[in-house]
Design a protein around this motif. Structure first.
Motif, PDB file in Angstrom:
ATOM      1  N   THR A 339       1.232  -4.560  -7.059  1.00 31.78           N
ATOM      2  CA  THR A 339       0.997  -5.005  -5.652  1.00 31.78           C
ATOM      3  C   THR A 339      -0.581  -4.754  -5.084  1.00 31.78           C
ATOM      4  O   THR A 339      -0.797  -3.547  -4.838  1.00 31.78           O
ATOM      5  N   HIS A 342      -1.725  -6.437  -0.252  1.00 34.64           N
ATOM      6  CA  HIS A 342      -0.463  -6.731   0.464  1.00 34.64           C
ATOM      7  C   HIS A 342       0.188  -7.905  -0.086  1.00 34.64           C
ATOM      8  O   HIS A 342       0.549  -9.169   0.610  1.00 34.64           O
ATOM      9  N   CYS A 402       0.969   2.251  -2.118  1.00 31.95           N
ATOM     10  CA  CYS A 402       0.825   2.064  -0.804  1.00 31.95           C
ATOM     11  C   CYS A 402      -0.584   2.575  -0.595  1.00 31.95           C
ATOM     12  O   CYS A 402      -0.916   1.961   0.713  1.00 31.95           O
ATOM     13  N   ARG A 406      -2.147  -1.709  -2.773  1.00 34.95           N
ATOM     14  CA  ARG A 406      -1.191  -2.317  -1.590  1.00 34.95           C
ATOM     15  C   ARG A 406      -2.365  -2.709  -0.495  1.00 34.95           C
ATOM     16  O   ARG A 406      -2.255  -3.637   0.206  1.00 34.95           O
ATOM     17  N   MET A 407      -3.170  -1.632  -0.041  1.00 30.94           N
ATOM     18  CA  MET A 407      -3.974  -1.680   1.011  1.00 30.94           C
ATOM     19  C   MET A 407      -5.495  -1.921   0.393  1.00 30.94           C
ATOM     20  O   MET A 407      -6.337  -2.018   1.471  1.00 30.94           O
ATOM     21  N   GLU A 434       3.429  -0.558   3.966  1.00 32.49           N
ATOM     22  CA  GLU A 434       3.685  -1.818   4.195  1.00 32.49           C
ATOM     23  C   GLU A 434       3.108  -2.329   5.558  1.00 32.49           C
ATOM     24  O   GLU A 434       2.213  -3.222   5.899  1.00 32.49           O
ATOM     25  N   SER A 437      -1.030  -2.437   5.304  1.00 32.60           N
ATOM     26  CA  SER A 437      -1.664  -3.481   4.671  1.00 32.60           C
ATOM     27  C   SER A 437      -1.223  -4.873   5.313  1.00 32.60           C
ATOM     28  O   SER A 437      -1.903  -5.892   5.354  1.00 32.60           O
ATOM     29  N   TRP A 438       0.084  -4.818   6.015  1.00 33.98           N
ATOM     30  CA  TRP A 438       0.349  -5.957   6.832  1.00 33.98           C
ATOM     31  C   TRP A 438      -0.593  -6.249   7.875  1.00 33.98           C
ATOM     32  O   TRP A 438      -0.916  -7.146   8.105  1.00 33.98           O
ATOM     33  N   GLU A 441      -3.787  -7.515   6.504  1.00 36.34           N
ATOM     34  CA  GLU A 441      -3.826  -9.061   6.258  1.00 36.34           C
ATOM     35  C   GLU A 441      -3.931  -9.901   7.667  1.00 36.34           C
ATOM     36  O   GLU A 441      -4.536 -11.072   7.775  1.00 36.34           O
ATOM     37  N   GLU A 509      11.288  -2.460   4.241  1.00 35.82           N
ATOM     38  CA  GLU A 509      10.026  -2.737   3.561  1.00 35.82           C
ATOM     39  C   GLU A 509      10.325  -2.830   2.063  1.00 35.82           C
ATOM     40  O   GLU A 509      10.946  -1.872   1.851  1.00 35.82           O
TER      41      GLU A 509
END
Length: 599
Positions: A339, A342, A402, A406-407, A434, A437-438, A441, A509
């Protein structure tokens, strides 16, 4: 084996008492393949006695129910007419509103049907928490469930389940962790604890064998996990007492707050800590001095030694024993379904910096196991100097990813520190990862600006952003108030099309496994009853990559191929059934499920 009724012969009585593992040296050793032959023979012999055993079980249940009123008046008075092996024999109900404590015999017909752990917790949740209950209200309940192997030296480990209606998702909520708490709870005499009502002021509960007491926790309110745990141990004068507690986030009303054991063992999914926080409970401490019986100690020891041997000779043993789940980073990245940023990418060129091999060689200082487990897949890590100086247990793969790929980050020392900080605040790391990283984005897409997020730089990989956002979520400060209930709630409040980028199922998540690269896991995320989860059914089998094995096990070669949809419904159902058994027994899926121990 653990459910057989009747007293052992006089010669077996002393041997049948399995004391805590720390009191039993010399448990390592091999055994011949005859262990499983003995089990099959025992099962055959037991068939003739099945009806008599059922009659005895029914009689014992009636005797226990007749003793119910006495147990209600005095917690320590336990009327047990017959031994049920593998169980402590009592259930504890604690009402916070009136401080009434009731101990009553464990419902053995229920235990036979649901085994323990998540099984009994889910049934109690279904029976006692009706539809429409506010997850943060007094009518919600918090269930602590142990498995039948808790308190023994079962080589597959001892875990514990905590359950209730989820404040985060509004549906079924539960999570489990590997912790010594389960064994001490059973040594204290309890298979399950039910906490209901709400305390007027912050408290922590002490279960000290038969003595149940409430202690003022106002001085601990708002403290981190380690501050609360160590504070309770100092107050009680016992550095080895087992503590279940929450961190800062639960005390400030965050719905992504988890339950933490032994400083860093997290049962963090679905907001179980938020239930405790809503009830003004900071912690539950337990000290048990009893023991657990098994029906046939000699056979149990022999089978357990055989399980240890199977664990040691398994092809996964070396990697799991030295790196735990951190071993996943390298091969997930090489396969292209790590991952990254994101879920915008599946490969990170610099993932080798924070992969399990890098941590093993540069930061890990020793291994640790769950109670009784011979795999010792957890690790203690140390960053000796610099801005991210830390020491502590972990992390596991999910927390690593995470705060790394992911970030959009790749610094191992930051990642280790961020994992520690998130645990201290007492939050679900998958939810936190989550959310961070959300936001990054959304910032990249122009949906939200740094100015709207208290001036935080939301560039990919920003260490400062992650640490600042965690603190704000834990204290519900500024932008943290929007984020503290999970990504689904945050996206709903923010709007602007941000919902399209929130990676969750049913409000929970999803993990750091790219579902486009693992079809079976994607189906698991979509169908798990508690939301975007991979542990309700862990279809690891699809990663074998060998259609011959797929045909041998399921009659469909594609079940062993991660990118093929065929047969994945059957695989997810089969794996889900075994994961339910694992969670009810409260043993580790890394051994029972992922090491092919199951038929």
């Amino acid at each position: 084996m653990p459910l057989r009724g009747g007293e052992p012969s006089s010669g077996d009585r002393a041997a049948a008492l399995l004391r805590p593992l720390r009191r039993q040296p010399g448990l390592r050793g091999g055994v011949s393949d005859g262990g499983f032959d003995m089990l099959r023979a025992a099962q055959a012999r037991s068939g003739a006695d099945a009806e008599a055993s059922r009659r005895r079980a029914g009689q014992a249940g009636r005797v226990r129910r007749e003793g119910h009123e006495g147990a209600r008046e005095e917690v320590g008075r336990r009327i047990v007419a017959e031994t049920y092996y593998g169980f402590a024999g009592n259930t504890l109900r604690i009402n916070l509103s009136n401080r009434k404590v009731e101990a009553f015999p464990t419902d053995m017909p229920l235990a036979r049907q649901y085994l323990g752990g998540r099984g009994i917790n889910m049934r109690r949740l279904y029976d006692e928490v009706p539809p429409g209950v506010d997850p943060r209200g007094e009518s919600n309940k918090y269930f602590i469930g142990t498995g039948m192997f808790g308190g023994t030296h079962c080589a597959m480990g001892t875990r514990i389940n905590v359950s209730g209606k989820s404040p985060q998702t509004g549906i079924v909520g539960d999570s489990n962790a590997g912790a010594h708490f389960a064994s001490d709870l059973k040594y204290a005499g309890y298979d399950q604890v039910i906490i209901e009502g709400k305390a007027e002021e912050p408290v922590y509960i002490l279960i000290d064998d038969d003595r149940i007491s409430f202690h003022d926790a106002r001085a601990l309110w708002g403290k981190t996990v380690s501050q609360a745990t160590l504070g309770i141990r100092r107050e009680l004068g016992d550095s080895s007492i087992q503590v279940l507690c929450t961190g800062t986030a639960a005390d400030h009303g965050s719905n992504i707050a988890g339950t933490f054991f032994n400083l860093s063992r997290a049962a963090a999914r679905t907001g179980t800590g938020a239930i405790l926080g809503s009830k003004n409970v900071k912690a539950v401490a337990v000290r048990g001095t009893g023991s657990i019986r098994v029906f046939d100690p000699e056979r149990f020891h022999a089978l357990n030694r055989r399980v240890k041997e199977l664990i040691r000779i398994n092809a996964q043993y070396e990697a799991r024993a030295t790196m735990g789940t951190t071993q996943n980073v390298r091969w997930l990245n090489e396969a292209g379904f790590l991952t990254v940023n994101h879920f915008l990418n599946g490969y990170q060129p610099t993932a080798y910096k924070w992969a399990g091999e890098a941590l093993r060689d540069a930061y890990n200082v020793k291994s640790k196991s769950c109670f009784g487990c011979s795999l010792h897949c957890s690790r203690f890590a140390t960053v000796r100097d610099g801005p991210y100086k830390m020491r502590g247990e972990g992390p596991e793969y999910e927390a690593m990813a995470c705060f790394a790929s992911r970030m959009g980050a790749d610094d191992p020392e930051f990642m280790l520190c961020a994992n520690r900080v998130c645990n201290e605040y007492g939050m679900d790391e998958i939810a936190v990862g989550e959310i961070i990283s959300w936001l990054m984005e959304l910032n990249q897409r122009g949906i939200i600006s740094s100015a709207e997020c208290d001036g935080i730089d939301l560039s990919w990989g920003s260490h400062e952003a992650a640490l600042t956002l965690m603190r704000k979520m834990a204290y519900r400060e500024g932008i943290g108030d929007l984020l503290a209930d999970g990504v689904a709630a945050a996206a709903k409040r923010l709007g602007r099309g941000s919902e399209e980028y929130a990676m969750h199922v049913k409000g929970l998540e999803i993990i750091n496994g790219e579902p486009r690269g693992m079809v079976g896991y994607g189906l698991t995320y979509a169908t798990a009853d508690r939301g975007g989860d991979h542990l309700r059914s862990e279809p690891y089998f699809e990663l074998k990559g060998d259609p011959e094995i797929g045909r041998e096990w399921f009659g469909i070669g594609a079940t062993a191929m991660r990118l093929d949809h065929h047969g994945k419904g059957a695989l997810v159902k089969w794996s889900g059934d075994w994961c339910a058994v694992s969670d009810a027994l409260e043993v580790c899926k890394n051994t029972l499920v992922c090491m092919d121990f199951i038929p």
